[in-house]
Scaffold this motif. Sequence first.
Motif, PDB file in Angstrom:
ATOM      1  N   SER A 185       0.833  -1.757   0.248  1.00  0.00           N
ATOM      2  CA  SER A 185       0.116   0.354   0.116  1.00  0.00           C
ATOM      3  C   SER A 185       1.063   1.119   0.043  1.00  0.00           C
ATOM      4  O   SER A 185       2.004   1.117   0.833  1.00  0.00           O
TER       5      SER A 185
ATOM      6  N   VAL B 237      -2.872  -2.891  -3.004  1.00  0.00           N
ATOM      7  CA  VAL B 237      -4.264  -2.811  -1.804  1.00  0.00           C
ATOM      8  C   VAL B 237      -4.352  -1.616  -0.823  1.00  0.00           C
ATOM      9  O   VAL B 237      -3.245  -0.422  -1.109  1.00  0.00           O
ATOM     10  N   SER B 238      -5.621  -1.309  -0.941  1.00  0.00           N
ATOM     11  CA  SER B 238      -5.615  -0.350   0.221  1.00  0.00           C
ATOM     12  C   SER B 238      -4.788  -1.010   1.575  1.00  0.00           C
ATOM     13  O   SER B 238      -5.034  -2.371   2.219  1.00  0.00           O
TER      14      SER B 238
ATOM     15  N   ALA C 112      -5.470  -6.592   7.356  1.00  0.00           N
ATOM     16  CA  ALA C 112      -6.631  -7.174   7.086  1.00  0.00           C
ATOM     17  C   ALA C 112      -6.203  -8.933   6.579  1.00  0.00           C
ATOM     18  O   ALA C 112      -6.345  -9.552   7.314  1.00  0.00           O
ATOM     19  N   THR C 113      -5.120  -8.345   5.954  1.00  0.00           N
ATOM     20  CA  THR C 113      -4.745 -10.071   5.108  1.00  0.00           C
ATOM     21  C   THR C 113      -3.596 -10.486   5.212  1.00  0.00           C
ATOM     22  O   THR C 113      -3.132 -12.082   4.917  1.00  0.00           O
TER      23      THR C 113
ATOM     24  N   ARG D 258      -6.963  -4.100  13.366  1.00  0.00           N
ATOM     25  CA  ARG D 258      -6.952  -4.571  12.034  1.00  0.00           C
ATOM     26  C   ARG D 258      -6.783  -5.872  11.490  1.00  0.00           C
ATOM     27  O   ARG D 258      -6.804  -6.672  10.589  1.00  0.00           O
TER      28      ARG D 258
ATOM     29  N   ASP E 132      -6.078  -1.047   4.934  1.00  0.00           N
ATOM     30  CA  ASP E 132      -7.127  -1.259   5.172  1.00  0.00           C
ATOM     31  C   ASP E 132      -6.543  -2.981   4.622  1.00  0.00           C
ATOM     32  O   ASP E 132      -7.580  -3.514   5.822  1.00  0.00           O
ATOM     33  N   GLU E 133      -7.266  -3.403   4.366  1.00  0.00           N
ATOM     34  CA  GLU E 133      -6.646  -4.417   2.895  1.00  0.00           C
ATOM     35  C   GLU E 133      -5.176  -5.497   3.482  1.00  0.00           C
ATOM     36  O   GLU E 133      -5.653  -6.548   4.048  1.00  0.00           O
TER      37      GLU E 133
END
Length: 318
Positions: A174, A191-192, A198-199, A224, A194-195
């Motif tokens: 990011s 990716v963002s 989270a991943t 997150r 947040d993504e």
Amino acid sequence: MRIVVTRRIPGPALEILRAAGEVWLPDEDRALTTEELRKAVGGASAMVCMLHDTIDGPVADAAGPALRVVANVAVGYDNIDVAALAARGVVVTNTPGVLTDATADLTVGLLLTLTRRIAEGDRLLRARTPWSFHLGFMLGSGLAGKTLGIVGLGQIGQAVARRARAFGLDIVYSGRSRVPAAEAALDARFVSQDELLATADVVSLHCPLTPRTRHLIDAAALARMKPSAYLVNTTRGPVVHEAALADALERGEIAGAALDVFEHEPEVEPRLLALDNVVLTPHLGSATVETRTEMAVLAARNVAAVLSGQEPPNPVRG
């Protein structure tokens, strides 16, 4: 011309500076206080400073109208008020590129030390704690097939990604904008944030410290992340809210953290010192003989260029 060097630097860099002017060095190899710094810079045409030196308008005013260049021996320059110095006609320079590989190497070293519990095992043996091999003893986490999330895919972030690919890690990243060439070369996916949080199985920080990134990793960001995820920071300490990180680790919200930089450096959040799933190193990202020498030499060349009326190799642009 008077050149103030705020802390001792390698000999090859001093040779360059001494050819450009009269060099002043402190008697003791330690960080100068604000008062000592302002006193030392009086009448200086140039300053060579370290990342722990705060260089702002009052420091420039203490130097006086002769000051022409401030050379930071670091890539980041969050310790310098660039706008205030520019308003006084002072050029600011930094040392990008030369510490990319060293910092990337340390990042991977911290990642392995954390996920394979290397430092924890070392402490166990040094404490002479009884132990015996069995299949459940000090299990860590493998990397193959896991996801590395890189926050800031600049030179260092890309160097980390290249190394990570050798361990079988998938790469997501990011940042403020995409880096298409790096995506193709590294098989990395944008990716963002947040993504990413989270991943990713490992979140590695490589963004500069700015007002936007200060406390980028706070309680909300840590919440997150996956409980099995790890955090690695080799960029700037204040990107991570250390108290929030200690809270998250104590509550088991993430699996562990490795830090080479600290929010209030050289101080460390005391609770982090007590946790076995935390690896801590004292700002060693660029700490090889070759890299630190090259950084100092580049800073000296920046000074010499400005004092001779030339464009420096690495000016900081506003």
